[in-house]
Design a protein around this motif. Structure first.
Motif: not given
Length: 496
Positions: A45-52
């Motif tokens: 989740s932390a890795r894709y937080e910006a995309k989310n």
């Protein structure tokens, strides 16, 4: 720091010395903070937080609209029918740099998990006033005329919002009922292509719903009156008689002081002298004495979305799954799933129109503009009559209360006669069209099928009329046109 025996500590916890050293080492290295758990858990989740966050920001840019059915508990929003999730995903990727682009599954998961958003079906039955004003505002270059159109649109919007606020109001001292007619259902309903070009009989459904627009729909507060065109027509007498029957068989608690009646503004069925006459007669002669007033409300044209429309939507959803419907009982079974059903042929249908012609003044002689009025108030007088008050606006009561009966006439003088059922004889041409359609779908022996008894009875009823009028004629309607001509049947029907 409390010193303990190392051996007792390790044996009691059943751990080894190296594990304790590791914990202490990480504790001192972190500056005295508890170490974080690194086993298992969500590491992505932390890795894709910006995309989310980027996808959420993009979705929230779209301004959805609420449903027009006045359900305040429903938080679902609707986007235009031209959009879908795939199109929105493509729009998102076109606007973002490569490091923020996502796959369709990623976008769809966020859309479905975090938002309650749907897509509208193409609009139908839209208010003509709203459309015309929108087009004027869009295309008008004159700023004065454009401002005038914008003002009219705002006033129109405030009017129908005022109607919906009345529809949503709940009060213990008031009973609210709403009613409307569903669109005619075809008899028989068959998938044959020839059905598009053939006349069919109509099945009628009239629904009365107790409660405001916030009320939950169930079998207790939904009352369905049904009939078909061979029993009664679909006019004012039938609608008024159904409402009259409902009021006669409804209990009113002692705390109820006002009956609020809400319906659409169809002049042939609802907004007419007959409806007001019936409500006045019921209020004076049959209503409980603690019911002091009847309020009749009509919506703004084009914005008549009331609780029966929700009932009709549920019924039509069920009917879509039925490819063939041959007899009225199949429609009745569907109605029973959603409410209490009443056969109109089993209750007295009264001729209200004929009964009030000599007693009630024509609407042109009333003390307020009848067609422009959106609310009517009915109250009792002390002389066996009723006062009627009409209001053009939804939030004001400024007009006078006066009687609308003619000189020396009273509302109690109205005594309508009963209209007998089965008083309508179908046209010969329609019966012929229906029989041809049945023959194409079920074959030449369709009359022996038990599910088609309804059509056979209509055919025999029509033949009985011919026998009474013209004497000896063949017992059955033949399917061969030469057979009809041989016995002079065409001449018989032409005389009818």
């Amino acid at each position: 720091m409390i010193p303990v025996c190392q051996k007792t500590f390790l044996d009691a916890l059943m751990i080894k010395k190296d594990r304790v050293k590791g914990v202490l080492s990480r504790f001192y290295k972190s500056g005295g903070n508890h170490p974080t758990e690194k086993r298992g858990g969500d590491h992505r989740s932390a890795r894709y937080e910006a995309k989310n966050l980027s996808v959420q920001w993009f979705i929230e840019k779209f301004k959805g609209q609420e449903s027009h059915y006045c359900r305040s508990k429903t938080q679902r929003l609707y986007l235009p029918s031209g959009l879908n999730i795939r199109k929105m995903w493509r729009m998102y990727n076109n606007e973002r740099e490569n490091d923020l682009k996502v796959k369709q599954g990623f976008f769809r998961k966020i859309f479905n998990s975090n938002y309650n958003i749907g897509f509208k079906s193409p609009r139908t039955d839209v208010c003509s006033t709203c459309i015309s004003l929108e087009e004027i505002i869009k295309n008008e270059n004159n700023p004065v005329k454009k401002l005038e159109a914008m003002t009219q649109k705002r006033i129109h919007r405030l009017k129908y919002k005022a109607f919906y606020s009345i529809l949503q109001k709940e009060d213990k001292s008031m009973k609210t009922i709403t009613f409307d007619c569903q669109k005619n259902q075809a008899l028989p309903k068959v998938p044959d292509q020839s059905a598009y070009y053939s006349r069919q009989f109509s099945f009628y459904h009239f629904a009365i719903v107790e409660g405001s627009s916030k009320a939950k729909l169930d079998k207790k507060n939904v009352h369905s009156y049904y009939w078909n065109e061979t029993i009664h027509s679909k006019g004012g007498n039938e609608i008024i008689s159904a409402v009259y029957h409902f009021l006669q068989n409804t209990t009113f608690d002692e705390e109820i002081k006002t009956l609020r009646v809400v319906c659409d503004g169809c002049s042939g069925q609802n907004k007419n002298t007959g409806m007001i006459t019936m409500l006045g007669k019921w209020l004076y002669s049959e209503a409980p004495r603690h019911v002091k007033k009847v309020e009749l409300i009509f919506p703004v044209v084009g914005h008549s979305f009331i609780p029966p429309d929700r009932v009709f939507a549920k019924i039509e959803k069920t009917l879509k799954k039925k490819e063939v419907v041959t007899c009225p009982s199949e429609y009745v079974n569907v109605l029973k799933e959603h409410g209490t059903v009443i056969d109109l042929s089993c209750i007295p249908v009264l001729n209200w129109k004929k009964s009030y012609e000599t007693i009630i003044k024509p609407t042109t002689a009333w003390h307020f503009p009848f067609m422009k009025s959106k609310r009517f108030f009915l109250t009792r007088t002390k002389t066996e009559n009723i006062f009627v008050q009409g209001e053009v606006a939804y939030k004001s009561e400024i007009n006078l209360k006066k009687v609308v009966t003619k000189k020396n006439k009273k509302i109690t003088m109205i005594s309508p006669e009963i209209v007998e059922p089965n008083s309508i004889t179908p046209k010969k041409s329609k019966v012929v069209d229906v029989t041809k359609l049945l023959q194409k779908h079920f074959g030449t022996d369709w009359r022996i099928l038990p599910d088609l008894e309804f059509y056979k009875n209509i055919e025999e009823r029509l033949q009985g009329l011919d026998l009474n009028r013209f004497g000896d004629v063949p017992e059955t309607l033949g399917d061969d046109e030469d057979h009809l001509c041989e016995h002079g049947f065409e001449d018989v029907f032409n005389c009818i």
